[in-house]
Design a protein around this motif. Structure first.
Motif, PDB file in Angstrom:
ATOM      1  N   ARG A 122       1.107  -1.359   0.348  1.00  0.00           N
ATOM      2  CA  ARG A 122       0.246   0.209   0.285  1.00  0.00           C
ATOM      3  C   ARG A 122       0.970   1.268  -0.244  1.00  0.00           C
ATOM      4  NH1 ARG A 122      -2.065  -4.300   2.660  1.00  0.00           N
ATOM      5  NH2 ARG A 122      -4.258  -4.454   2.459  1.00  0.00           N
ATOM      6  N   TRP A 123       0.617   1.899  -0.861  1.00  0.00           N
ATOM      7  CA  TRP A 123       1.077   2.927  -1.484  1.00  0.00           C
ATOM      8  C   TRP A 123       0.695   4.512  -0.521  1.00  0.00           C
ATOM      9  CZ3 TRP A 123       0.959   6.563  -5.854  1.00  0.00           C
ATOM     10  CH2 TRP A 123       1.356   7.804  -6.223  1.00  0.00           C
ATOM     11  N   ARG A 124       1.020   5.205  -0.058  1.00  0.00           N
ATOM     12  CA  ARG A 124       0.000   5.987   0.745  1.00  0.00           C
ATOM     13  C   ARG A 124       0.818   6.748   1.176  1.00  0.00           C
ATOM     14  NH1 ARG A 124      -2.745   2.884  -0.684  1.00  0.00           N
ATOM     15  NH2 ARG A 124      -4.759   0.821   0.658  1.00  0.00           N
ATOM     16  N   ARG A 125       0.549   7.935   0.642  1.00  0.00           N
ATOM     17  CA  ARG A 125       2.286   9.502   0.348  1.00  0.00           C
ATOM     18  C   ARG A 125       1.326  10.473   1.774  1.00  0.00           C
ATOM     19  NH1 ARG A 125       1.506  10.525  -5.292  1.00  0.00           N
ATOM     20  NH2 ARG A 125      -0.796  11.160  -5.616  1.00  0.00           N
ATOM     21  N   ILE A 126       2.354  10.876   2.799  1.00  0.00           N
ATOM     22  CA  ILE A 126       1.462  12.525   3.135  1.00  0.00           C
ATOM     23  C   ILE A 126       3.104  13.610   2.674  1.00  0.00           C
ATOM     24  CG2 ILE A 126       2.893  11.491   5.690  1.00  0.00           C
ATOM     25  CD1 ILE A 126       0.824  12.962   6.745  1.00  0.00           C
ATOM     26  N   GLY A 127       1.934  14.539   2.967  1.00  0.00           N
ATOM     27  CA  GLY A 127       2.499  16.190   2.841  1.00  0.00           C
ATOM     28  C   GLY A 127       2.497  16.758   3.736  1.00  0.00           C
ATOM     29  N   ILE A 128       3.636  17.798   3.805  1.00  0.00           N
ATOM     30  CA  ILE A 128       3.324  18.863   5.057  1.00  0.00           C
ATOM     31  C   ILE A 128       3.546  20.319   3.680  1.00  0.00           C
ATOM     32  CG2 ILE A 128       4.848  17.741   6.507  1.00  0.00           C
ATOM     33  CD1 ILE A 128       7.134  18.331   6.075  1.00  0.00           C
ATOM     34  N   GLY A 129       3.135  21.616   4.197  1.00  0.00           N
ATOM     35  CA  GLY A 129       3.217  22.418   3.318  1.00  0.00           C
ATOM     36  C   GLY A 129       5.126  22.943   4.318  1.00  0.00           C
ATOM     37  N   ALA A 130       5.006  24.143   3.948  1.00  0.00           N
ATOM     38  CA  ALA A 130       6.766  25.089   3.114  1.00  0.00           C
ATOM     39  C   ALA A 130       6.432  25.543   5.291  1.00  0.00           C
ATOM     40  CB  ALA A 130       6.849  25.928   2.813  1.00  0.00           C
ATOM     41  N   PRO A 131       7.362  24.775   6.389  1.00  0.00           N
ATOM     42  CA  PRO A 131       7.729  25.522   7.474  1.00  0.00           C
ATOM     43  C   PRO A 131       8.318  26.771   7.372  1.00  0.00           C
ATOM     44  CG  PRO A 131       9.387  23.620   7.429  1.00  0.00           C
ATOM     45  CD  PRO A 131       8.401  23.648   5.779  1.00  0.00           C
ATOM     46  N   THR A 132       7.787  27.821   8.211  1.00  0.00           N
ATOM     47  CA  THR A 132       8.502  29.358   8.297  1.00  0.00           C
ATOM     48  C   THR A 132      10.212  29.215   9.005  1.00  0.00           C
ATOM     49  OG1 THR A 132       7.611  29.690  10.686  1.00  0.00           O
ATOM     50  CG2 THR A 132       6.013  30.156   8.677  1.00  0.00           C
ATOM     51  N   ALA A 133      10.268  27.944   9.441  1.00  0.00           N
ATOM     52  CA  ALA A 133      11.932  28.013   9.828  1.00  0.00           C
ATOM     53  C   ALA A 133      12.125  26.562   9.033  1.00  0.00           C
ATOM     54  CB  ALA A 133      11.899  28.507  10.917  1.00  0.00           C
ATOM     55  N   SER A 134      13.697  25.797   9.777  1.00  0.00           N
ATOM     56  CA  SER A 134      14.018  25.029   9.151  1.00  0.00           C
ATOM     57  C   SER A 134      13.711  24.038   9.815  1.00  0.00           C
ATOM     58  CB  SER A 134      15.234  24.644   9.148  1.00  0.00           C
ATOM     59  OG  SER A 134      15.910  23.285   9.114  1.00  0.00           O
ATOM     60  N   GLU A 135      12.625  23.163   9.967  1.00  0.00           N
ATOM     61  CA  GLU A 135      12.343  22.318  10.688  1.00  0.00           C
ATOM     62  C   GLU A 135      12.817  20.743  10.821  1.00  0.00           C
ATOM     63  OE1 GLU A 135      10.104  22.201  13.745  1.00  0.00           O
ATOM     64  OE2 GLU A 135       9.800  24.507  13.084  1.00  0.00           O
ATOM     65  N   SER A 136      12.330  19.331  11.599  1.00  0.00           N
ATOM     66  CA  SER A 136      12.570  18.027  10.821  1.00  0.00           C
ATOM     67  C   SER A 136      11.022  17.702  11.486  1.00  0.00           C
ATOM     68  CB  SER A 136      13.621  17.709  11.968  1.00  0.00           C
ATOM     69  OG  SER A 136      14.895  17.724  11.305  1.00  0.00           O
ATOM     70  N   PHE A 137      10.064  16.926   9.912  1.00  0.00           N
ATOM     71  CA  PHE A 137       9.712  15.945  10.508  1.00  0.00           C
ATOM     72  C   PHE A 137       9.764  14.498  10.268  1.00  0.00           C
ATOM     73  CE2 PHE A 137       8.281  20.441   9.258  1.00  0.00           C
ATOM     74  CZ  PHE A 137       6.754  20.338  10.147  1.00  0.00           C
ATOM     75  N   THR A 138       8.986  13.817  10.668  1.00  0.00           N
ATOM     76  CA  THR A 138       9.125  12.226  11.295  1.00  0.00           C
ATOM     77  C   THR A 138       7.700  12.264  10.272  1.00  0.00           C
ATOM     78  OG1 THR A 138      10.470  12.268  12.628  1.00  0.00           O
ATOM     79  CG2 THR A 138       9.733   9.900  11.848  1.00  0.00           C
ATOM     80  N   ALA A 139       7.689  11.206   9.193  1.00  0.00           N
ATOM     81  CA  ALA A 139       6.464  10.489   9.182  1.00  0.00           C
ATOM     82  C   ALA A 139       7.061   9.305   8.490  1.00  0.00           C
ATOM     83  CB  ALA A 139       6.674  11.216   7.593  1.00  0.00           C
ATOM     84  N   GLU A 140       5.502   8.297   9.286  1.00  0.00           N
ATOM     85  CA  GLU A 140       5.401   6.415   8.864  1.00  0.00           C
ATOM     86  C   GLU A 140       4.212   6.601   8.098  1.00  0.00           C
ATOM     87  OE1 GLU A 140       6.558   2.738  10.486  1.00  0.00           O
ATOM     88  OE2 GLU A 140       5.973   4.352  11.902  1.00  0.00           O
ATOM     89  N   TYR A 141       3.161   5.295   7.607  1.00  0.00           N
ATOM     90  CA  TYR A 141       2.033   5.221   7.057  1.00  0.00           C
ATOM     91  C   TYR A 141       2.382   3.755   7.732  1.00  0.00           C
ATOM     92  CZ  TYR A 141      -1.764   3.124   5.340  1.00  0.00           C
ATOM     93  OH  TYR A 141      -2.438   1.459   4.692  1.00  0.00           O
ATOM     94  N   VAL A 142       0.944   3.818   8.369  1.00  0.00           N
ATOM     95  CA  VAL A 142       1.053   2.575   8.557  1.00  0.00           C
ATOM     96  C   VAL A 142      -0.559   1.359   8.468  1.00  0.00           C
ATOM     97  CG1 VAL A 142       0.257   0.957  10.602  1.00  0.00           C
ATOM     98  CG2 VAL A 142       2.196   2.911  11.044  1.00  0.00           C
ATOM     99  N   TYR A 143      -0.521   0.664   8.340  1.00  0.00           N
ATOM    100  CA  TYR A 143      -1.622  -0.040   7.749  1.00  0.00           C
ATOM    101  C   TYR A 143      -2.219  -1.102   8.695  1.00  0.00           C
ATOM    102  CZ  TYR A 143      -5.530  -2.624   5.099  1.00  0.00           C
ATOM    103  OH  TYR A 143      -6.499  -3.212   4.603  1.00  0.00           O
ATOM    104  N   SER A 144      -3.210  -0.823  10.030  1.00  0.00           N
ATOM    105  CA  SER A 144      -3.402  -1.076  11.254  1.00  0.00           C
ATOM    106  C   SER A 144      -4.523   0.029  11.680  1.00  0.00           C
ATOM    107  CB  SER A 144      -2.397  -1.724  12.043  1.00  0.00           C
ATOM    108  OG  SER A 144      -2.541  -2.639  13.068  1.00  0.00           O
TER     109      SER A 144
END
Length: 170
Positions: A122-144
């Protein structure tokens, strides 16, 4: 004349790998990145493995070049995680049903980004908008099933899935 090296790297003694190179994992059998993929890679990383077992990241790796997802999945864990630095990009954008990251990934920077996430087939992408300052985002899709939805900000969600969810943290 340039040549493209293919096959397994088997040497004795000290090995040094160029962090600016593009590393390609191509094949039809399960692969592991091993210690030949530098922990910091300024070049590129290509996943082109038709096996359902794909390619497994065997150490935490930071990439500031292009992640090319052609075929097969890149398997990561919370320990062996892929961090895409501010200059990193993904081709195709957001991955595809043929190739994505199965497990968590980190994106650092100030630009909008589409995480090429999925789970199993299952391919399930997720997007983020541009943060105003440098940030780190962690993403994971879970089929459960998420678990106990009553403790997660009750009355703040319009819909909750009974079969899947994403973890997105900043």
């Amino acid at each position: 004349t340039s040549t493209t090296g293919k096959g397994n790297i088997q040497v004795t003694g000290t090995r040094t790998f160029n962090s600016g190179a593009t590393y390609s994992y191509t094949g039809a059998g399960a692969q592991t990145t091993g210690n030949q993929l530098p922990a910091t890679c300024t070049g590129g990383l290509t996943i082109n493995n038709s096996s359902s077992s794909g390619t497994t990241l065997s150490q935490a790796t930071t990439l500031s070049g292009i992640l090319t997802l052609t075929d097969g999945n890149l398997f990561t864990t919370s320990v062996n995680i892929l961090t895409l630095d501010a200059g990193a990009s993904v081709s195709p954008t957001g991955g595809s049903s043929a190739s994505f990251i199965d497990g968590p990934a980190i994106k650092t920077g100030t630009t909008s980004f589409v995480f090429p996430t999925g789970d199993g087939t299952r391919w399930r992408r997720i997007g983020i908008g541009a943060p105003t300052a440098s940030e780190s985002f962690t993403a994971e899709y879970v089929y459960s099933v998420f678990g106990d939805t009553t403790t997660v900000a009750p009355n703040r969600f319009d819909h909750l899935s009974a079969i899947e969810y994403w973890n997105l943290t900043r």
